[in-house]
Design a protein around this motif. Structure first.
Motif, mmCIF file in Angstrom:
data_model
loop_
_atom_site.group_PDB
_atom_site.id
_atom_site.type_symbol
_atom_site.label_atom_id
_atom_site.label_comp_id
_atom_site.label_asym_id
_atom_site.label_seq_id
_atom_site.Cartn_x
_atom_site.Cartn_y
_atom_site.Cartn_z
ATOM 1 N N LEU A 59 0.843 -1.202 0.000
ATOM 2 C CA LEU A 59 0.000 0.000 0.000
ATOM 3 C C LEU A 59 0.881 1.256 0.000
ATOM 4 O O LEU A 59 0.633 2.191 -0.764
ATOM 5 C CB LEU A 59 -0.918 -0.002 1.223
ATOM 6 N N LYS A 60 1.896 1.241 0.824
ATOM 7 C CA LYS A 60 2.822 2.378 0.897
ATOM 8 C C LYS A 60 3.437 2.649 -0.474
ATOM 9 O O LYS A 60 3.458 3.783 -0.949
ATOM 10 C CB LYS A 60 3.912 2.066 1.935
ATOM 11 N N LYS A 61 3.897 1.600 -1.126
ATOM 12 C CA LYS A 61 4.519 1.743 -2.449
ATOM 13 C C LYS A 61 3.509 2.268 -3.475
ATOM 14 O O LYS A 61 3.828 3.156 -4.276
ATOM 15 C CB LYS A 61 5.089 0.396 -2.889
ATOM 16 N N ALA A 62 2.283 1.750 -3.450
ATOM 17 C CA ALA A 62 1.253 2.198 -4.395
ATOM 18 C C ALA A 62 0.960 3.686 -4.221
ATOM 19 O O ALA A 62 0.810 4.415 -5.207
ATOM 20 C CB ALA A 62 -0.023 1.376 -4.204
ATOM 21 N N LEU A 63 0.901 4.143 -2.973
ATOM 22 C CA LEU A 63 0.603 5.558 -2.726
ATOM 23 C C LEU A 63 1.785 6.454 -3.068
ATOM 24 O O LEU A 63 1.599 7.573 -3.550
ATOM 25 C CB LEU A 63 0.140 5.752 -1.286
ATOM 26 N N GLU A 64 2.983 5.968 -2.852
ATOM 27 C CA GLU A 64 4.171 6.734 -3.267
ATOM 28 C C GLU A 64 4.219 6.846 -4.791
ATOM 29 O O GLU A 64 4.622 7.884 -5.326
ATOM 30 C CB GLU A 64 5.440 6.062 -2.744
ATOM 31 N N ASN A 65 3.781 5.797 -5.494
ATOM 32 C CA ASN A 65 3.796 5.797 -6.955
ATOM 33 C C ASN A 65 2.855 6.832 -7.563
ATOM 34 O O ASN A 65 3.028 7.219 -8.714
ATOM 35 C CB ASN A 65 3.476 4.405 -7.500
ATOM 36 N N ILE A 66 1.840 7.279 -6.798
ATOM 37 C CA ILE A 66 0.950 8.314 -7.336
ATOM 38 C C ILE A 66 1.302 9.696 -6.776
ATOM 39 O O ILE A 66 0.520 10.630 -6.886
ATOM 40 C CB ILE A 66 -0.545 7.980 -7.145
ATOM 41 N N GLY A 67 2.481 9.786 -6.150
ATOM 42 C CA GLY A 67 3.004 11.092 -5.783
ATOM 43 C C GLY A 67 2.913 11.490 -4.318
ATOM 44 O O GLY A 67 3.368 12.582 -3.954
ATOM 45 N N TYR A 68 2.339 10.653 -3.473
ATOM 46 C CA TYR A 68 2.294 11.004 -2.056
ATOM 47 C C TYR A 68 3.671 10.826 -1.434
ATOM 48 O O TYR A 68 4.421 9.933 -1.809
ATOM 49 C CB TYR A 68 1.254 10.170 -1.304
ATOM 50 N N GLN A 69 3.975 11.695 -0.489
ATOM 51 C CA GLN A 69 5.289 11.671 0.148
ATOM 52 C C GLN A 69 5.151 11.282 1.620
ATOM 53 O O GLN A 69 4.084 11.418 2.208
ATOM 54 C CB GLN A 69 5.938 13.051 0.040
ATOM 55 N N ASN A 70 6.279 10.815 2.174
ATOM 56 C CA ASN A 70 6.345 10.475 3.591
ATOM 57 C C ASN A 70 5.178 9.571 4.002
ATOM 58 O O ASN A 70 4.531 9.804 5.024
ATOM 59 C CB ASN A 70 6.383 11.767 4.437
ATOM 60 N N VAL A 71 4.887 8.558 3.192
ATOM 61 C CA VAL A 71 3.787 7.637 3.471
ATOM 62 C C VAL A 71 4.190 6.709 4.613
ATOM 63 O O VAL A 71 5.249 6.102 4.576
ATOM 64 C CB VAL A 71 3.428 6.798 2.214
ATOM 65 N N ARG A 72 3.359 6.679 5.645
ATOM 66 C CA ARG A 72 3.630 5.784 6.774
ATOM 67 C C ARG A 72 2.316 5.200 7.271
ATOM 68 O O ARG A 72 1.286 5.874 7.255
ATOM 69 C CB ARG A 72 4.406 6.494 7.870
ATOM 70 N N GLY B 257 -5.326 -0.344 8.288
ATOM 71 C CA GLY B 257 -5.561 0.713 7.319
ATOM 72 C C GLY B 257 -5.551 2.122 7.871
ATOM 73 O O GLY B 257 -6.497 2.882 7.671
ATOM 74 N N ASN B 258 -4.500 2.488 8.544
ATOM 75 C CA ASN B 258 -4.287 3.864 9.001
ATOM 76 C C ASN B 258 -3.041 4.362 8.281
ATOM 77 O O ASN B 258 -1.951 3.856 8.528
ATOM 78 C CB ASN B 258 -4.064 3.896 10.518
ATOM 79 N N VAL B 259 -3.207 5.337 7.380
ATOM 80 C CA VAL B 259 -2.110 5.743 6.515
ATOM 81 C C VAL B 259 -1.938 7.260 6.535
ATOM 82 O O VAL B 259 -2.848 8.004 6.168
ATOM 83 C CB VAL B 259 -2.351 5.294 5.051
ATOM 84 N N PHE B 260 -0.775 7.697 6.974
ATOM 85 C CA PHE B 260 -0.411 9.112 6.917
ATOM 86 C C PHE B 260 0.254 9.376 5.581
ATOM 87 O O PHE B 260 1.085 8.586 5.126
ATOM 88 C CB PHE B 260 0.593 9.467 8.021
ATOM 89 N N ILE B 261 -0.110 10.507 4.965
ATOM 90 C CA ILE B 261 0.539 10.912 3.716
ATOM 91 C C ILE B 261 0.758 12.417 3.724
ATOM 92 O O ILE B 261 0.016 13.159 4.359
ATOM 93 C CB ILE B 261 -0.289 10.502 2.472
ATOM 94 N N ASP B 262 1.777 12.841 3.024
ATOM 95 C CA ASP B 262 2.023 14.268 2.817
ATOM 96 C C ASP B 262 1.781 14.569 1.342
ATOM 97 O O ASP B 262 2.193 13.790 0.460
ATOM 98 C CB ASP B 262 3.465 14.634 3.182
#
Length: 179
Positions: A24-37, A43-48
């Motif tokens: 999930l982290k990798k998928a969200l980073e691939n669409i441009g989100y940063q500092n995904v944790r 399913g609790n996901v922080f994104i910048d």
């Protein structure tokens, strides 16, 4: 840059909608989100992101999860102020001998109308109790979350909303992570 917390509903529960947090982290980073944790497997996901609008972020995450994992997963996006309000506005915390193991928060997809408490028909789920606070419902279970009718499905049906519920321990940890 804005930090959002995406609460995914119904993943990794009883073998359904399985998503590994690393994937999930990798998928969200691939669409441009940063500092995904992520925090725990539920399913609790922080994104910048530069995107300020939480609903827009939630829609993008929901689309990406469907595209990559094939799961239709409701996503509610909240911010630090939403979590802080859980501590300021939850009257159950002010009760003597408050048992936080019985406290939960349902995060709701929209601001609830003043009459929403009547719509919940709490007499049908007694002795469980709740308080409505904008787009949150503070829940105090009499016995526990596993033995109640007052669950996310009940809330969604009565209020015609999307909801996802977190226990008090998780809410506390998520606010610590924001800080």
């Amino acid at each position: 840059m804005h930090t959002h917390l995406a609460l995914l509903r119904g993943i990794n529960v009883s073998g359904h909608n399985m998503i590994k947090m690393d994937a999930l982290k990798k998928a969200l980073e691939n669409i441009g989100y940063q500092n995904v944790r992520t925090y725990i497997q539920s399913g609790n996901v922080f994104i910048d992101t530069e995107e300020e609008n939480g609903a827009s972020v939630g829609f993008q995450i929901k689309q990406e999860i469907f595209k990559v994992f094939g799961h239709e997963v409701p996503v509610i996006v909240i911010n630090k102020q939403d979590l802080e309000a859980c501590f300021k506005n939850n009257l159950f915390l002010k009760e003597p001998e408050c048992d936080t193991k019985k406290l939960y928060v349902a995060f709701i997809s929209k601001e609830l109308a003043p009459g929403a408490m009547n719509d919940l028909k709490m007499s049908m789920v007694k002795p469980d109790e709740c308080q409505i606070d904008g787009n949150r419902i503070f829940i105090k279970y009499a016995v526990g979350a596993g033995k109640t009718k007052f669950d996310q499905k009940y809330i969604e049906k009565k209020l015609n909303v999307t909801a996802t519920i977190r226990n008090w321990n998780t809410v506390t940890k998520l606010l610590e992570m924001y800080n």
